[in-house]
Structure formats: C-alpha cells, structure tokens
Design a protein around this motif. Structure first.
Motif, PDB file in Angstrom:
ATOM      1  N   GLY A  35      23.698  16.582   8.900  1.00 17.69           N
ATOM      2  CA  GLY A  35      24.824  16.319   8.019  1.00 17.69           C
ATOM      3  C   GLY A  35      25.926  17.342   8.254  1.00 17.69           C
ATOM      4  O   GLY A  35      25.691  18.416   8.814  1.00 17.69           O
ATOM      5  N   GLN A  36      27.129  17.002   7.835  1.00 15.67           N
ATOM      6  CA  GLN A  36      28.248  17.927   8.053  1.00 15.67           C
ATOM      7  C   GLN A  36      29.157  17.962   6.836  1.00 15.67           C
ATOM      8  O   GLN A  36      29.494  16.932   6.256  1.00 15.67           O
ATOM      9  CB  GLN A  36      29.070  17.506   9.270  1.00 15.67           C
ATOM     10  CG  GLN A  36      30.180  18.491   9.613  1.00 15.67           C
ATOM     11  CD  GLN A  36      31.079  17.956  10.703  1.00 15.67           C
ATOM     12  OE1 GLN A  36      31.845  17.039  10.483  1.00 15.67           O
ATOM     13  NE2 GLN A  36      30.956  18.529  11.883  1.00 15.67           N
ATOM     14  N   TRP A  63      31.945  15.197   2.839  1.00 17.13           N
ATOM     15  CA  TRP A  63      30.547  15.122   3.273  1.00 17.13           C
ATOM     16  C   TRP A  63      30.387  13.947   4.234  1.00 17.13           C
ATOM     17  O   TRP A  63      30.820  12.832   3.950  1.00 17.13           O
ATOM     18  CB  TRP A  63      29.633  14.934   2.069  1.00 17.13           C
ATOM     19  CG  TRP A  63      28.267  14.389   2.382  1.00 17.13           C
ATOM     20  CD1 TRP A  63      27.732  13.205   1.972  1.00 17.13           C
ATOM     21  CD2 TRP A  63      27.233  15.032   3.160  1.00 17.13           C
ATOM     22  NE1 TRP A  63      26.455  13.045   2.447  1.00 17.13           N
ATOM     23  CE2 TRP A  63      26.127  14.164   3.179  1.00 17.13           C
ATOM     24  CE3 TRP A  63      27.167  16.246   3.840  1.00 17.13           C
ATOM     25  CZ2 TRP A  63      24.946  14.466   3.851  1.00 17.13           C
ATOM     26  CZ3 TRP A  63      25.994  16.554   4.515  1.00 17.13           C
ATOM     27  CH2 TRP A  63      24.904  15.679   4.516  1.00 17.13           C
ATOM     28  N   VAL A  64      29.769  14.196   5.398  1.00 19.57           N
ATOM     29  CA  VAL A  64      29.456  13.143   6.362  1.00 19.57           C
ATOM     30  C   VAL A  64      27.956  13.185   6.644  1.00 19.57           C
ATOM     31  O   VAL A  64      27.451  14.195   7.148  1.00 19.57           O
ATOM     32  CB  VAL A  64      30.247  13.324   7.678  1.00 19.57           C
ATOM     33  CG1 VAL A  64      29.918  12.182   8.643  1.00 19.57           C
ATOM     34  CG2 VAL A  64      31.742  13.371   7.411  1.00 19.57           C
ATOM     35  N   PRO A  65      27.213  12.126   6.315  1.00 18.21           N
ATOM     36  CA  PRO A  65      25.763  12.132   6.518  1.00 18.21           C
ATOM     37  C   PRO A  65      25.382  12.143   8.000  1.00 18.21           C
ATOM     38  O   PRO A  65      26.215  11.837   8.864  1.00 18.21           O
ATOM     39  CB  PRO A  65      25.303  10.819   5.856  1.00 18.21           C
ATOM     40  CG  PRO A  65      26.439  10.400   4.983  1.00 18.21           C
ATOM     41  CD  PRO A  65      27.680  10.908   5.648  1.00 18.21           C
ATOM     42  N   PRO A  94      24.960  12.142  -0.950  1.00 20.99           N
ATOM     43  CA  PRO A  94      25.154  10.697  -0.818  1.00 20.99           C
ATOM     44  C   PRO A  94      24.868  10.173   0.590  1.00 20.99           C
ATOM     45  O   PRO A  94      24.942  10.912   1.578  1.00 20.99           O
ATOM     46  CB  PRO A  94      26.634  10.509  -1.186  1.00 20.99           C
ATOM     47  CG  PRO A  94      26.937  11.654  -2.082  1.00 20.99           C
ATOM     48  CD  PRO A  94      26.140  12.806  -1.549  1.00 20.99           C
ATOM     49  N   THR A  95      24.557   8.882   0.682  1.00 17.83           N
ATOM     50  CA  THR A  95      24.208   8.253   1.960  1.00 17.83           C
ATOM     51  C   THR A  95      25.429   7.769   2.731  1.00 17.83           C
ATOM     52  O   THR A  95      25.300   7.254   3.835  1.00 17.83           O
ATOM     53  CB  THR A  95      23.261   7.069   1.730  1.00 17.83           C
ATOM     54  OG1 THR A  95      23.871   6.137   0.820  1.00 17.83           O
ATOM     55  CG2 THR A  95      21.928   7.546   1.149  1.00 17.83           C
ATOM     56  N   GLU A  96      26.619   7.891   2.148  1.00 21.93           N
ATOM     57  CA  GLU A  96      27.847   7.578   2.878  1.00 21.93           C
ATOM     58  C   GLU A  96      28.837   8.716   2.673  1.00 21.93           C
ATOM     59  O   GLU A  96      28.666   9.545   1.766  1.00 21.93           O
ATOM     60  CB  GLU A  96      28.448   6.253   2.413  1.00 21.93           C
ATOM     61  CG  GLU A  96      29.054   6.277   1.036  1.00 21.93           C
ATOM     62  CD  GLU A  96      29.860   5.015   0.741  1.00 21.93           C
ATOM     63  OE1 GLU A  96      30.665   5.053  -0.204  1.00 21.93           O
ATOM     64  OE2 GLU A  96      29.703   4.017   1.451  1.00 21.93           O
TER      65      GLU A  96
END
Length: 257
Positions: A35-36, A63-65, A94-96
């Motif tokens: 993740g980033q 946030w980028v999964p 989160p997942t997105e």
C-alpha cells in the motif's frame, strides 16, 4: 485529469517521484505490491485510476491500496512525500483509493517516518507507522471522488467536460456533439456513475476549484472561471460538498503550504 492512465508498470521503488514536482508534472501509471500513502506537503496531487479521480491539496493524505493501478499529476509546486504500507497493515485501510484529512499527530508521525531514516523494520519506525494507520482509521474522508465511466458514449461526454469544466453546454448539446441522445446519456450517468449529469459536472468543477483555491485564486475568480453564474451559487455548492466555505478552505490550504 482523465488522460493519466497508460499501460501500467510494476514499481518497487518510488524514489524517482519523491523529489519536488513542477506544476503539471505527471507520474506514470503503475502499481505496487504494497500500500502507499501520498502526502503533498505543498501544492496539490491528483491521483487517477480507471474508475475515479481523487484530489488531495496540502494537508490531505491519499491512500492507494496494493496492486491498484494509479497515476498522478501535480498542481502548483508540489512536494510529495510517499510512504509504503506493508500488506498486513494495509488490510486496516479502505479497499479503494481514499483521501483523508491529516490530523496534526498524523502529519508529524508521517513526516518523522519520511525524514528520520530509521530502519523500516526498527521499533521506532514500526511504532510511528502504527500511529499513522491508527490516525487514518479515525480520520474524516474527503467525499470528493469523481467517478469515471467505461461506456464509450458517456466517456466522450465526460472527456469534453474535463477539457472545459466551465462549458455551459446542456446534456442534449453534448450528446449532439458526440452522437448520443440526451435520454441515453442521462440513463448512463445514473446507471454507471450513480449520479446525474448536473451532479457529475458540479463535482468536476468543485475538484478543479480545490486546486485553484489552494494555489491562492480568489473565490470570485474561481467561480467565474469554472462556470458558475455568480459567486454565491459557487459558495453554496462548494460548502455542500466540502463541508466548509471556499474562503475558509482557501485560508486553511494556504496556511498549510
């Protein structure tokens, strides 16, 4: 802001985009097995995927999964600070892609992780990262995701609006230009993007307004440049979506630079 996704590549190292970015500079489409978190200490960063666009001015964290293909573009002189999140901790987020308001504690822990050069597996780094994740879990999310269509008829219309957000064209006029009926396009906005044409164009304009305001543009100039009939209608739409007036948002964003 929709022409950022190209053939994605797998990146294991983001050092090439950790330097300050000039206005309009692009980050190519890519993905990671971790993740980033992406924090713009100054300027603003747009993160784009095939399904939506997220805008993060200063003092917001994107946030980028893991494995989520994304690209980026800077607005203003943008100082981007990137932070890897191991897959085990990524499950708490989160997942997105999402954009969060950074609390003072989160920001200080985040910047300490980036600047102190402690071993990533050391006790202090692990503790700081846990603080960041815990703060993110309770932080308010920005509800300003702009969904993007996959239907080619609808994409032809949204591409025109991305190129000219201030356009006063009606959906019927845009349909005439792209070869689709107003009825078909109205149905597609609802079924594919879960919002009306008016709602989508307003959200696009608000995203652009966020970028202009954080660069110091006045509320009146921003309203006129982005197609509102008068500043009061812009202020009302902006406040409904962002949760604060554009004047207040501008002051906060400028103070964070």
């Amino acid at each position: 802001m929709t022409e950022l996704i190209r053939e994605p590549v797998f990146w294991t190292d983001d050092s090439a985009v950790c330097e300050p970015m000039a206005h309009g500079e692009d980050i190519a489409a890519h993905f990671h097995d971790f993740g980033q978190l992406r924090y713009a200490a100054s300027g603003a960063l747009v993160t784009a995927t095939q399904v939506g666009t997220w805008v993060a001015p200063a003092n917001r964290i994107t946030w980028v999964p893991p494995f989520y293909v994304h690209s980026g573009r800077s607005y203003g002189e943008t100082d981007v600070r990137l932070l890897q999140v191991p897959a085990a901790l990524a499950e708490q987020l989160p997942t997105e892609p999402s954009v969060f308001v950074a609390s003072p504690l989160m920001r200080e822990a985040y910047l300490a992780l980036i600047s102190d050069h402690d071993p990533v597996d050391g006790p202090r780094a692990r503790l700081l990262l846990e603080v960041v994740i815990a703060e993110l879990a309770r932080a308010p999310q920005e509800s300003l995701r702009l969904p993007e269509p996959s239907d080619t008829r609808l994409k032809a219309v949204t591409d025109l609006l991305h190129a000219d957000p201030a356009s006063p064209a009606t959906l019927a006029e845009l349909g005439h230009r792209t070869g689709s009926s107003e009825r078909t396009l109205s149905r597609l906005f609802g079924s594919e993007l879960s919002m009306s044409f008016h709602q989508w164009r307003t959200l696009l304009r608000i995203q652009r307004a966020l970028l202009e305001l954080c660069e110091g543009a006045s509320v009146t100039d921003t309203a006129m440049r982005l197609g509102w009939a008068n500043p009061s209608s812009f202020i009302e739409a902006f406040t409904d979506l962002v949760g604060q007036t554009p004047g207040r948002y501008r002051s906060t964003a400028r103070a964070a630079h």
